[in-house]
Motif scaffolding. Structure first.
Motif, PDB file in Angstrom:
ATOM      1  N   UNK A 201       0.812  -1.211   0.000  1.00  0.00           N
ATOM      2  CA  UNK A 201       0.000   0.000   0.000  1.00  0.00           C
ATOM      3  C   UNK A 201       0.847   1.262   0.000  1.00  0.00           C
ATOM      4  N   UNK A 202       0.208   2.392  -0.284  1.00  0.00           N
ATOM      5  CA  UNK A 202       0.877   3.679  -0.211  1.00  0.00           C
ATOM      6  C   UNK A 202       1.924   3.935  -1.266  1.00  0.00           C
ATOM      7  N   UNK A 203       1.735   3.355  -2.461  1.00  0.00           N
ATOM      8  CA  UNK A 203       2.731   3.519  -3.517  1.00  0.00           C
ATOM      9  C   UNK A 203       2.235   4.411  -4.658  1.00  0.00           C
ATOM     10  N   UNK A 204       1.054   5.006  -4.485  1.00  0.00           N
ATOM     11  CA  UNK A 204       0.529   5.880  -5.535  1.00  0.00           C
ATOM     12  C   UNK A 204      -0.369   5.158  -6.521  1.00  0.00           C
ATOM     13  N   UNK A 205      -0.922   4.029  -6.092  1.00  0.00           N
ATOM     14  CA  UNK A 205      -1.780   3.228  -6.961  1.00  0.00           C
ATOM     15  C   UNK A 205      -3.053   3.988  -7.348  1.00  0.00           C
ATOM     16  N   UNK A 206      -3.788   4.461  -6.351  1.00  0.00           N
ATOM     17  CA  UNK A 206      -5.029   5.181  -6.630  1.00  0.00           C
ATOM     18  C   UNK A 206      -4.754   6.530  -7.283  1.00  0.00           C
ATOM     19  N   UNK A 207      -3.664   7.178  -6.887  1.00  0.00           N
ATOM     20  CA  UNK A 207      -3.273   8.438  -7.529  1.00  0.00           C
ATOM     21  C   UNK A 207      -3.091   8.224  -9.024  1.00  0.00           C
ATOM     22  N   UNK A 208      -2.492   7.111  -9.387  1.00  0.00           N
ATOM     23  CA  UNK A 208      -2.300   6.776 -10.798  1.00  0.00           C
ATOM     24  C   UNK A 208      -3.626   6.437 -11.464  1.00  0.00           C
ATOM     25  N   UNK A 209      -4.498   5.739 -10.739  1.00  0.00           N
ATOM     26  CA  UNK A 209      -5.809   5.346 -11.286  1.00  0.00           C
ATOM     27  C   UNK A 209      -6.700   6.546 -11.570  1.00  0.00           C
ATOM     28  N   UNK A 210      -6.405   7.679 -10.949  1.00  0.00           N
ATOM     29  CA  UNK A 210      -7.171   8.908 -11.184  1.00  0.00           C
ATOM     30  C   UNK A 210      -6.494   9.786 -12.234  1.00  0.00           C
ATOM     31  N   UNK A 211      -5.199   9.972 -12.086  1.00  0.00           N
ATOM     32  CA  UNK A 211      -4.502  10.975 -12.893  1.00  0.00           C
ATOM     33  C   UNK A 211      -4.099  10.507 -14.286  1.00  0.00           C
ATOM     34  N   UNK A 212      -3.760   9.232 -14.431  1.00  0.00           N
ATOM     35  CA  UNK A 212      -3.448   8.735 -15.771  1.00  0.00           C
ATOM     36  C   UNK A 212      -4.697   8.764 -16.664  1.00  0.00           C
ATOM     37  N   UNK A 213      -5.855   8.277 -16.199  1.00  0.00           N
ATOM     38  CA  UNK A 213      -7.062   8.387 -17.023  1.00  0.00           C
ATOM     39  C   UNK A 213      -7.427   9.826 -17.383  1.00  0.00           C
ATOM     40  N   UNK A 214      -7.305  10.742 -16.411  1.00  0.00           N
ATOM     41  CA  UNK A 214      -7.628  12.139 -16.689  1.00  0.00           C
ATOM     42  C   UNK A 214      -6.709  12.710 -17.766  1.00  0.00           C
ATOM     43  N   UNK A 215      -5.457  12.301 -17.748  1.00  0.00           N
ATOM     44  CA  UNK A 215      -4.498  12.771 -18.757  1.00  0.00           C
ATOM     45  C   UNK A 215      -4.818  12.182 -20.132  1.00  0.00           C
ATOM     46  N   UNK A 216      -5.279  10.943 -20.154  1.00  0.00           N
ATOM     47  CA  UNK A 216      -5.671  10.332 -21.430  1.00  0.00           C
ATOM     48  C   UNK A 216      -6.927  10.986 -21.997  1.00  0.00           C
ATOM     49  N   UNK A 217      -7.835  11.386 -21.116  1.00  0.00           N
ATOM     50  CA  UNK A 217      -9.023  12.122 -21.565  1.00  0.00           C
ATOM     51  C   UNK A 217      -8.613  13.430 -22.221  1.00  0.00           C
ATOM     52  N   UNK A 218      -7.595  14.078 -21.651  1.00  0.00           N
ATOM     53  CA  UNK A 218      -7.087  15.325 -22.231  1.00  0.00           C
ATOM     54  C   UNK A 218      -6.509  15.088 -23.623  1.00  0.00           C
ATOM     55  N   UNK A 219      -6.140  13.834 -23.911  1.00  0.00           N
ATOM     56  CA  UNK A 219      -5.619  13.459 -25.228  1.00  0.00           C
ATOM     57  C   UNK A 219      -6.725  12.870 -26.106  1.00  0.00           C
ATOM     58  N   UNK A 220      -7.982  13.115 -25.703  1.00  0.00           N
ATOM     59  CA  UNK A 220      -9.157  12.720 -26.490  1.00  0.00           C
ATOM     60  C   UNK A 220      -9.383  11.211 -26.521  1.00  0.00           C
ATOM     61  N   UNK A 221      -8.957  10.510 -25.475  1.00  0.00           N
ATOM     62  CA  UNK A 221      -9.248   9.081 -25.374  1.00  0.00           C
ATOM     63  C   UNK A 221     -10.474   8.874 -24.498  1.00  0.00           C
ATOM     64  N   UNK A 222     -11.227   7.831 -24.788  1.00  0.00           N
ATOM     65  CA  UNK A 222     -12.402   7.469 -23.994  1.00  0.00           C
ATOM     66  C   UNK A 222     -11.953   6.497 -22.906  1.00  0.00           C
ATOM     67  N   UNK A 223     -12.238   6.856 -21.651  1.00  0.00           N
ATOM     68  CA  UNK A 223     -11.665   6.090 -20.538  1.00  0.00           C
ATOM     69  C   UNK A 223     -12.730   5.739 -19.495  1.00  0.00           C
ATOM     70  N   UNK A 224     -12.615   4.517 -18.994  1.00  0.00           N
ATOM     71  CA  UNK A 224     -13.418   4.064 -17.861  1.00  0.00           C
ATOM     72  C   UNK A 224     -12.481   3.684 -16.725  1.00  0.00           C
TER      73      UNK A 224
END
Length: 271
Positions: free
Chosen positions: A12-35
């Motif tokens: 735990x505490x390695x940035x897993x959820x931080x990545x699960x939020x921020x990587x998808x948001x960044x892909x959305x900014x690149x016009x990708x459809x993300x779930x």
């Protein structure tokens, strides 16, 4: 065809959820459809996406236990820009209830089959343990994305995780692959960080993402506002790092797709 990533680390505490939020948001900014699929009963990815976990009509629990279809439980995060299958504490009960289900390891895989054509990428935020929820994620995923800190104990935890992935490949999901190792909370001034980073690159080579996620106050603050860092402070080093990661991930996936198409075309020509 959508690519499904399980974001997991038994530590735990390695940035897993931080990545699960921020990587998808960044892909959305690149016009990708993300779930984003929140498969952690803590519901941190749900809250960090601006969705109140205490006010859910339907959640991942209902989907896994067959009380509703996946599409019914999915909600849209306006600020993050992606869709999310939310979770809360109810998900804890799913582990017990799934014991009586046939093909219990495949419940998430079957659920996502209904909606995966609507997305370019699906990211599953796993709990920090090997349980039936994590097994469901690894069964449904094409690839595993492993966030990890560059510290001594992280290497020990990585060995255990790789053993788990190997067992899943042999028994349940033979096509599962390591999609990449992501160095998080990275501080280049720390000699141990650099030593561990070098060991990772030596052993895993191109599997280690070039992009690194630094220790960043904005990344830590953003979830309390229900926002990804990109929406909270676009100019922060954390937001820029995840944008770089998203770009690298897209280039990797497009490169793999091009290689596969080349092989298929060659086979067709030979045939």
């Amino acid at each position: 065809m959508s690519q499904i990533f399980a974001i997991t680390n038994q530590k735990g505490g390695v940035g897993k959820t931080t990545t699960a939020i921020n990587l998808p948001a960044s892909l959305v900014a690149m016009k990708r459809r993300v779930l984003v699929v929140d498969l952690d009963p803590q519901g941190n990815a749900t809250m960090g996406s601006g969705v109140d976990k205490s006010d859910l009509e339907l959640s991942a629990y209902d989907v896994l236990t067959g009380k509703c279809d996946c599409q019914e439980a999915i909600v849209h995060s306006d600020d993050a820009g992606y869709d999310i299958l939310p979770a809360n504490g109810d998900l804890t009960a799913a582990e017990v209830e799934l014991i009586d289900f046939k093909m219990k390891e495949h419940r998430l895989q079957y659920a996502l089959a209904e909606v995966k054509q609507n997305y370019d990428y699906i990211f599953i935020d796993c709990p920090p343990s090997l349980n039936m929820l994590t097994v469901n994620a690894l069964c449904a995923a094409h690839k595993v994305l492993i966030p990890m800190q560059c510290e001594y104990y992280a290497l020990e935890g990585l060995a255990a995780l790789l053993d788990t992935i190997n067992r899943i490949q042999k028994v349940i999901n033979p096509s599962l692959a390591i999609g990449g190792l992501l160095r998080t909370m990275y501080d280049p001034r720390n000699s141990l960080t650099n030593d561990v980073s070098e060991q990772l690159i030596e052993h895993f080579g191109e599997k280690v993402f070039s992009a690194v996620i630094p220790r960043n106050v904005r990344l830590a603050e953003a979830p309390s506002y229900g926002l990804p860092a990109l929406a909270y402070d676009r100019q922060s080093s954390g937001a820029k790092a995840y944008l770089a990661l998203a770009g690298e991930l897209v280039r990797r996936e497009e490169g793999e797709k091009a290689n596969i198409e080349t092989v298929l075309e060659t086979d067709k020509t030979i045939g």
